[in-house]
Design a protein around this motif. Structure first.
Motif, PDB file in Angstrom:
ATOM      1  N   PRO A   1      40.875  16.103  15.771  1.00 56.27           N
ATOM      2  CA  PRO A   1      40.773  17.139  16.661  1.00 56.27           C
ATOM      3  C   PRO A   1      41.886  17.917  16.633  1.00 56.27           C
ATOM      4  CG  PRO A   1      39.718  15.448  17.820  1.00 56.27           C
ATOM      5  CD  PRO A   1      40.710  14.923  16.951  1.00 56.27           C
ATOM      6  N   LEU A   2      43.248  17.547  16.330  1.00 56.83           N
ATOM      7  CA  LEU A   2      44.418  18.264  16.408  1.00 56.83           C
ATOM      8  C   LEU A   2      44.564  19.465  15.170  1.00 56.83           C
ATOM      9  CD1 LEU A   2      46.900  15.488  17.093  1.00 56.83           C
ATOM     10  CD2 LEU A   2      46.182  17.035  18.653  1.00 56.83           C
ATOM     11  N   ALA A   3      45.123  20.297  15.291  1.00 58.53           N
ATOM     12  CA  ALA A   3      45.239  21.756  14.400  1.00 58.53           C
ATOM     13  C   ALA A   3      45.783  20.983  12.892  1.00 58.53           C
ATOM     14  CB  ALA A   3      45.999  22.797  14.985  1.00 58.53           C
ATOM     15  N   ASP A   4      45.288  21.905  12.016  1.00 57.63           N
ATOM     16  CA  ASP A   4      45.783  21.289  10.663  1.00 57.63           C
ATOM     17  C   ASP A   4      47.213  21.662  10.248  1.00 57.63           C
ATOM     18  OD1 ASP A   4      43.069  20.925  10.026  1.00 57.63           O
ATOM     19  OD2 ASP A   4      42.652  22.797   8.829  1.00 57.63           O
ATOM     20  N   ASP A   5      47.969  22.600  11.119  1.00 59.46           N
ATOM     21  CA  ASP A   5      49.398  22.648  10.792  1.00 59.46           C
ATOM     22  C   ASP A   5      50.108  21.735  11.644  1.00 59.46           C
ATOM     23  OD1 ASP A   5      49.067  23.673  13.406  1.00 59.46           O
ATOM     24  OD2 ASP A   5      50.164  25.657  13.234  1.00 59.46           O
ATOM     25  N   VAL A   6      49.685  20.547  12.307  1.00 60.70           N
ATOM     26  CA  VAL A   6      50.449  19.768  12.867  1.00 60.70           C
ATOM     27  C   VAL A   6      50.788  18.855  11.859  1.00 60.70           C
ATOM     28  CG1 VAL A   6      50.366  17.554  14.334  1.00 60.70           C
ATOM     29  CG2 VAL A   6      49.224  19.709  15.173  1.00 60.70           C
TER      30      VAL A   6
ATOM     31  N   GLY B   1      55.010  24.669  24.206  1.00 58.33           N
ATOM     32  CA  GLY B   1      54.063  23.994  24.379  1.00 58.33           C
ATOM     33  C   GLY B   1      52.835  23.988  23.346  1.00 58.33           C
ATOM     34  N   LYS B   2      53.258  24.289  22.181  1.00 59.88           N
ATOM     35  CA  LYS B   2      52.217  24.157  21.087  1.00 59.88           C
ATOM     36  C   LYS B   2      52.547  22.903  20.426  1.00 59.88           C
ATOM     37  CE  LYS B   2      51.331  26.584  16.528  1.00 59.88           C
ATOM     38  NZ  LYS B   2      51.271  25.216  15.825  1.00 59.88           N
ATOM     39  N   ASP B   3      51.300  22.193  20.258  1.00 56.39           N
ATOM     40  CA  ASP B   3      51.333  20.899  19.171  1.00 56.39           C
ATOM     41  C   ASP B   3      52.183  21.222  18.101  1.00 56.39           C
ATOM     42  OD1 ASP B   3      49.809  20.136  21.253  1.00 56.39           O
ATOM     43  OD2 ASP B   3      47.798  19.880  20.117  1.00 56.39           O
ATOM     44  N   HIS B   4      53.149  20.395  17.956  1.00 53.31           N
ATOM     45  CA  HIS B   4      53.822  20.738  16.429  1.00 53.31           C
ATOM     46  C   HIS B   4      53.767  19.422  15.615  1.00 53.31           C
ATOM     47  CE1 HIS B   4      57.554  22.017  14.308  1.00 53.31           C
ATOM     48  NE2 HIS B   4      57.981  20.769  14.479  1.00 53.31           N
ATOM     49  N   ALA B   5      53.812  18.292  16.238  1.00 52.56           N
ATOM     50  CA  ALA B   5      54.003  16.943  15.240  1.00 52.56           C
ATOM     51  C   ALA B   5      53.551  15.747  15.862  1.00 52.56           C
ATOM     52  CB  ALA B   5      55.306  16.762  14.924  1.00 52.56           C
TER      53      ALA B   5
END
Length: 477
Positions: free
Chosen positions: A171-176, A124-128
């Motif tokens: 707003p999404l995480a930098d590692d996306v 469920g983690k934002d990946h791409a």
């Protein structure tokens, strides 16, 4: 979970294959769909979804054919209005694919239906994100293509894009991971990176359009500054993507291998444009009079679209032997389906039959430099404005006339006396020479190797700096 970027250099376009637990999603497929079917079969998987990030302008997508062959639904974001059956997603709608999910994030601005697809992994983690033309590496999508359809100005579309980026993407995480639809060479943006995969954090640091302290007014100004007119074929490709098109396999089957005599007769009867797609060197050494050169090994499809303004134009092909089908497919990728046939045996068969042919006179870069130092000659540079502004010959009789606009600016080229013509590497100057010859100009001399070779001679060069948001420098083609 598997994610594969299927990148097509000629179009600077990225399609995506995503597989999880035997289920596949395809994002922004090319028109010839067999590679996706073969890839899914290799994984013993089923294509479940066909996601479209928007109505593409620079190529004809394979969504309609792929849906026909798989029964998978075509998914668009909000505001899309295709004439064929499709699932129009709501903002935030979630699609389950095996053990992962894909969420539709409505990100209007490039077009009003533009949608970014957010992939979340098994945990469920934002990946791409698959950002289409909303966000590129180094740039964002141009906001001037959908003005008429949206009843908005390019400034209003740019303001909409600003809000989309700041409320949905940043707003999404930098590692996306960022998977864009295009890289350098595409006309859908002006400062695209040569890289085709990156991270959102890197884009926040390096992409001028994502500066944290950027105001909406600043964004609008920078994104709209320096935009060149889009190629004429763009709205015609949008129409095909919205309304559907013929299966490319049928187009291939309709093309004929023609003997030199048959080729000559059909060309005269049909008024077809003769398109020579061999190498620049081969074209210069000999070609059918009146033929236009756009080589397969350069930025083929974009230059076809930029210079042959009618996608319904009848076309007859001169190809390297064995690459006839490739040429037909690559024309169809940008909507040029009216190919009538190709010369059997290629140009050598034409020459062997004793038919008339023409050549292009050429000189080396050093020969040009020697003439610049000793004679009063005329030179025409056909590179893009950004390339010219970065560096060009320092010479009084130099004219800058980009190939992109040659059909409108034919008067830029001297009608009397010899003149020398160059681009960056020799590809575009041969295209320009072929168009000029077809218009009755036979006084040009092509510079082999273009500006890349000229820089290594004693020819005088003036260099300047180019801002990060000016027109991107094209590859040496």
């Amino acid at each position: 979970m598997k994610i594969e970027q299927i990148y097509t250099g000629c179009l600077a376009q990225g399609a995506y294959y995503i597989e999880s637990n035997g289920e596949v999603a395809i994002i922004d497929p090319l028109r010839e769909v067999q590679p996706y079917l073969d890839r899914a079969a290799k994984d013993n998987a089923t294509i479940k979804y066909i996601f479209e990030t928007h109505f593409h302008a620079d190529f004809v997508s394979g969504h309609v054919t792929l849906a026909d062959k798989t029964n998978a639904p075509i998914v668009y974001g909000p505001n899309a209005n295709p004439t064929f059956k499709a699932h129009i997603a709501t903002d935030g709608e979630v699609f389950k694919l095996g053990n992962i999910t894909i969420t539709a994030l409505h990100t209007p601005g490039h077009t009003m239906e533009s949608t970014t697809y957010l992939l979340k992994d098994e945990n469920g983690k934002d990946h791409a994100i698959f950002s289409g033309d909303t966000l590129f590496l180094g740039d964002v999508g141009r906001p001037d293509l959908a003005q008429k359809a949206a009843n908005l100005t390019q400034e209003q579309l740019a303001a909409t894009l600003y809000q989309s980026l700041r409320t949905k993407i940043m707003p999404l995480a930098d590692d996306v991971i960022v998977y864009p639809a295009h890289g350098a060479g595409s006309a859908c943006g002006k400062n695209l990176s040569k890289e085709t995969v990156g991270t959102l954090g890197d884009q926040k640091q390096t992409n001028y359009a994502l500066r944290a302290d950027m105001t909406e007014a600043e964004f609008v100004k920078e994104v709209t500054d320096g935009l060149l007119p889009p190629p004429a074929y763009f709205p015609l490709n949008v129409k095909l993507n919205k309304e559907g098109y013929e299966n490319v396999e049928t187009i291939i089957d309709n093309n004929k291998a023609l003997t030199p005599r048959e080729f000559q007769v059909l060309a005269e009867e049909s008024g077809a444009l003769i398109l020579d797609v061999r190498s620049a060197a081969d074209f210069a050494a000999g070609h059918i009079p009146g033929a236009i050169f756009i080589g397969l090994d350069g930025q083929f499809a974009p230059w076809v679209g930029a210079l042959i303004t009618d996608i319904k134009q009848a076309i007859m092909l001169i190809t390297p032997e064995g690459r006839e089908e490739e040429a037909i497919i690559r024309l169809s990728r940008v909507g040029y389906d009216n190919t009538l046939g190709y010369l059997k045996g290629g140009f050598n068969s034409w020459k062997a039959e004793g038919f008339e042919y023409d050549t292009v006179q050429q000189v080396t870069a050093q020969e040009l430099a020697d003439k610049l130092a000793t004679e009063d000659i005329k030179v025409v540079d056909v590179r893009k404005p950004g390339e010219y502004n970065s560096a060009h010959l320092e010479y009084k009789n130099l004219t800058h006339s980009p190939l992109d606009f040659i059909n409108d600016n034919i008067a830029d080229f001297p009608t009397t006396g010899k003149f020398y013509i160059h681009c960056a590497g020799g590809y575009r100057s041969l295209i320009a020479s072929s168009i000029l010859k077809a218009r009755g100009y036979h006084n040009m001399i092509d510079v082999i190797g273009g500006f890349g070779a000229i820089k290594n001679t004693s020819a005088p060069i003036v260099e300047a700096t180019c801002s990060s948001t000016c027109s991107s420098t094209a590859k040496a083609n």
